[in-house]
Write an enzyme that holds these catalytic residues in place. Structure first.
Site, PDB file in Angstrom:
ATOM      1  N   ASN A 152      36.744 -14.989  27.879  1.00 35.14           N
ATOM      2  CA  ASN A 152      38.186 -15.136  27.678  1.00 35.14           C
ATOM      3  C   ASN A 152      38.954 -13.808  27.706  1.00 35.14           C
ATOM      4  O   ASN A 152      40.000 -13.680  27.080  1.00 35.14           O
ATOM      5  CB  ASN A 152      38.464 -15.954  26.407  1.00 35.14           C
ATOM      6  CG  ASN A 152      37.912 -15.301  25.157  1.00 35.14           C
ATOM      7  OD1 ASN A 152      37.318 -14.233  25.229  1.00 35.14           O
ATOM      8  ND2 ASN A 152      38.116 -15.938  24.019  1.00 35.14           N
ATOM      9  N   LYS A 203      37.364  -7.550  28.095  1.00 31.59           N
ATOM     10  CA  LYS A 203      35.971  -7.997  28.180  1.00 31.59           C
ATOM     11  C   LYS A 203      35.427  -7.923  29.616  1.00 31.59           C
ATOM     12  O   LYS A 203      36.203  -7.800  30.578  1.00 31.59           O
ATOM     13  CB  LYS A 203      35.883  -9.431  27.631  1.00 31.59           C
ATOM     14  CG  LYS A 203      36.226  -9.533  26.129  1.00 31.59           C
ATOM     15  CD  LYS A 203      36.017 -10.961  25.610  1.00 31.59           C
ATOM     16  CE  LYS A 203      36.332 -11.064  24.126  1.00 31.59           C
ATOM     17  NZ  LYS A 203      36.077 -12.446  23.594  1.00 31.59           N
ATOM     18  N   HIS A 223      39.577  -9.323  23.440  1.00 29.71           N
ATOM     19  CA  HIS A 223      39.357  -9.459  21.996  1.00 29.71           C
ATOM     20  C   HIS A 223      40.490  -8.743  21.286  1.00 29.71           C
ATOM     21  O   HIS A 223      40.944  -7.698  21.744  1.00 29.71           O
ATOM     22  CB  HIS A 223      38.029  -8.813  21.575  1.00 29.71           C
ATOM     23  CG  HIS A 223      37.935  -8.569  20.096  1.00 29.71           C
ATOM     24  ND1 HIS A 223      37.516  -9.533  19.218  1.00 29.71           N
ATOM     25  CD2 HIS A 223      38.279  -7.492  19.340  1.00 29.71           C
ATOM     26  CE1 HIS A 223      37.579  -9.049  17.983  1.00 29.71           C
ATOM     27  NE2 HIS A 223      38.043  -7.806  18.027  1.00 29.71           N
ATOM     28  N   GLU A 257      37.132  -2.250  12.889  1.00 30.37           N
ATOM     29  CA  GLU A 257      36.827  -2.304  14.322  1.00 30.37           C
ATOM     30  C   GLU A 257      37.280  -1.035  15.040  1.00 30.37           C
ATOM     31  O   GLU A 257      36.609  -0.568  15.968  1.00 30.37           O
ATOM     32  CB  GLU A 257      37.472  -3.544  14.948  1.00 30.37           C
ATOM     33  CG  GLU A 257      36.811  -4.836  14.464  1.00 30.37           C
ATOM     34  CD  GLU A 257      37.444  -6.095  15.033  1.00 30.37           C
ATOM     35  OE1 GLU A 257      36.966  -7.195  14.690  1.00 30.37           O
ATOM     36  OE2 GLU A 257      38.408  -5.995  15.814  1.00 30.37           O
ATOM     37  N   TYR A 293      29.938  -7.979  16.550  1.00 30.98           N
ATOM     38  CA  TYR A 293      30.267  -9.390  16.315  1.00 30.98           C
ATOM     39  C   TYR A 293      29.428 -10.009  15.192  1.00 30.98           C
ATOM     40  O   TYR A 293      29.268 -11.228  15.155  1.00 30.98           O
ATOM     41  CB  TYR A 293      30.089 -10.192  17.603  1.00 30.98           C
ATOM     42  CG  TYR A 293      31.316 -10.179  18.517  1.00 30.98           C
ATOM     43  CD1 TYR A 293      32.530 -10.736  18.106  1.00 30.98           C
ATOM     44  CD2 TYR A 293      31.262  -9.656  19.802  1.00 30.98           C
ATOM     45  CE1 TYR A 293      33.641 -10.746  18.939  1.00 30.98           C
ATOM     46  CE2 TYR A 293      32.379  -9.663  20.642  1.00 30.98           C
ATOM     47  CZ  TYR A 293      33.570 -10.222  20.199  1.00 30.98           C
ATOM     48  OH  TYR A 293      34.682 -10.247  21.019  1.00 30.98           O
TER      49      TYR A 293
HETATM   50  P1  GTP Z   1      38.205 -12.532  19.534  1.00 25.45           P
HETATM   51  O1  GTP Z   1      39.486 -11.802  19.637  1.00 25.45           O
HETATM   52  O2  GTP Z   1      37.265 -12.235  20.685  1.00 25.45           O
HETATM   53  O3  GTP Z   1      37.550 -12.400  18.190  1.00 25.45           O
HETATM   54  O4  GTP Z   1      38.604 -14.055  19.759  1.00 25.45           O
HETATM   55  P2  GTP Z   1      39.171 -15.096  18.729  1.00 25.45           P
HETATM   56  O5  GTP Z   1      39.461 -14.452  17.421  1.00 25.45           O
HETATM   57  O6  GTP Z   1      40.261 -15.800  19.442  1.00 25.45           O
HETATM   58  O7  GTP Z   1      37.942 -16.088  18.581  1.00 25.45           O
HETATM   59  P3  GTP Z   1      36.744 -16.129  17.506  1.00 25.45           P
HETATM   60  O8  GTP Z   1      36.799 -14.921  16.617  1.00 25.45           O
HETATM   61  O9  GTP Z   1      36.733 -17.463  16.891  1.00 25.45           O
HETATM   62  O10 GTP Z   1      35.481 -16.032  18.448  1.00 25.45           O
HETATM   63  C1  GTP Z   1      35.059 -14.759  18.925  1.00 25.45           C
HETATM   64  C2  GTP Z   1      34.681 -14.879  20.370  1.00 25.45           C
HETATM   65  O11 GTP Z   1      33.529 -15.701  20.481  1.00 25.45           O
HETATM   66  C3  GTP Z   1      35.705 -15.563  21.273  1.00 25.45           C
HETATM   67  O12 GTP Z   1      36.705 -14.693  21.764  1.00 25.45           O
HETATM   68  C4  GTP Z   1      34.845 -16.061  22.415  1.00 25.45           C
HETATM   69  O13 GTP Z   1      34.586 -15.021  23.350  1.00 25.45           O
HETATM   70  C5  GTP Z   1      33.561 -16.424  21.708  1.00 25.45           C
HETATM   71  N1  GTP Z   1      33.532 -17.856  21.431  1.00 25.45           N
HETATM   72  C6  GTP Z   1      34.252 -18.565  20.526  1.00 25.45           C
HETATM   73  N2  GTP Z   1      33.965 -19.874  20.571  1.00 25.45           N
HETATM   74  C7  GTP Z   1      33.029 -19.999  21.549  1.00 25.45           C
HETATM   75  C8  GTP Z   1      32.311 -21.102  22.108  1.00 25.45           C
HETATM   76  O14 GTP Z   1      32.482 -22.250  21.694  1.00 25.45           O
HETATM   77  N3  GTP Z   1      31.426 -20.814  23.112  1.00 25.45           N
HETATM   78  C9  GTP Z   1      31.214 -19.545  23.576  1.00 25.45           C
HETATM   79  N4  GTP Z   1      30.328 -19.311  24.557  1.00 25.45           N
HETATM   80  N5  GTP Z   1      31.870 -18.492  23.077  1.00 25.45           N
HETATM   81  C10 GTP Z   1      32.759 -18.715  22.100  1.00 25.45           C
HETATM   82 MG    MG Z   2      38.059 -13.221  16.321  1.00 28.79          MG
END
Ligand code: GTP
Ligand code: MG
Length: 138
Positions: A112, A9, A115, A126, A49
């Site tokens: 973070n 990212k 992805h 994807e 997303y």
């Molecule tokens: P991905 O591999 O990026 O999909 O991460 P994940 O599967 O661990 O998390 P998830 O699919 O639940 O959320 C997708 C992405 O949304 C996360 O990686 C974060 O970058 C973002 N995200 C999730 N929760 C939050 C939040 O509370 N605040 C913000 N700003 N971003 C969030």
């Molecule tokens: Mg995810």
């Protein structure tokens, strides 16, 4: 063997961490079988997303993903989807196990660093979002 989509990212590319993150993948036995550095538009980030469209952070997430270069890649290996998610660590770096990418490099739950696809169906979708078959060389 299995394939998964990974994205390094903008928070990580801007801090010059692509190589260190790739080293984590390779040390875990994941092979980088496709890779390119691109910049997403907000619209493209929103399309990628779209499963999160109803979440309160969706706008912020799309804006962030379009804020700078990303490195999109296909990782291949035994149980690549699960293995990659182990190497990534928990979504919130505060909860991520020691030694994981997010524990070492991520700045916050939003920024973070990586992805990774979460299931075989999403991995296939994807990968096809970013790569043609000719661009993936196993
Ligand atoms: P991905 O591999 O990026 O999909 O991460 P994940 O599967 O661990 O998390 P998830 O699919 O639940 O959320 C997708 C992405 O949304 C996360 O990686 C974060 O970058 C973002 N995200 C999730 N929760 C939050 C939040 O509370 N605040 C913000 N700003 N971003 C969030
Ligand atoms: Mg995810």
């Amino acid at each position: 063997t299995e394939r998964t989509l990974s994205i390094i990212k903008p928070d990580a590319t801007s801090r010059n961490l692509t190589g260190k993150i790739n080293a984590k993948f390779e040390e875990a036995g994941l092979r980088i079988v496709a890779q390119k550095r691109i910049q997403l538009s907000k619209e493209q980030a929103g399309e990628f997303y779209k499963v999160h469209a109803e979440r309160p952070f969706y706008g912020e997430l799309c804006e962030f993903m379009a804020s700078g270069p990303v490195v999109v890649q296909v990782l291949e290996g035994e149980s690549a989807i699960t293995k990659n998610r182990e190497v990534m660590g928990a979504t919130n770096p505060a909860d991520a196990d020691e030694g994981t990418i997010r524990a070492e490099f991520a700045e916050s739950v939003g920024e973070n660093s990586v992805h990774g696809s979460d299931a075989p169906e999403t991995a296939a979708e994807e990968i096809a979002f970013f790569f043609s078959g000719l661009e993936i060389v196993g």
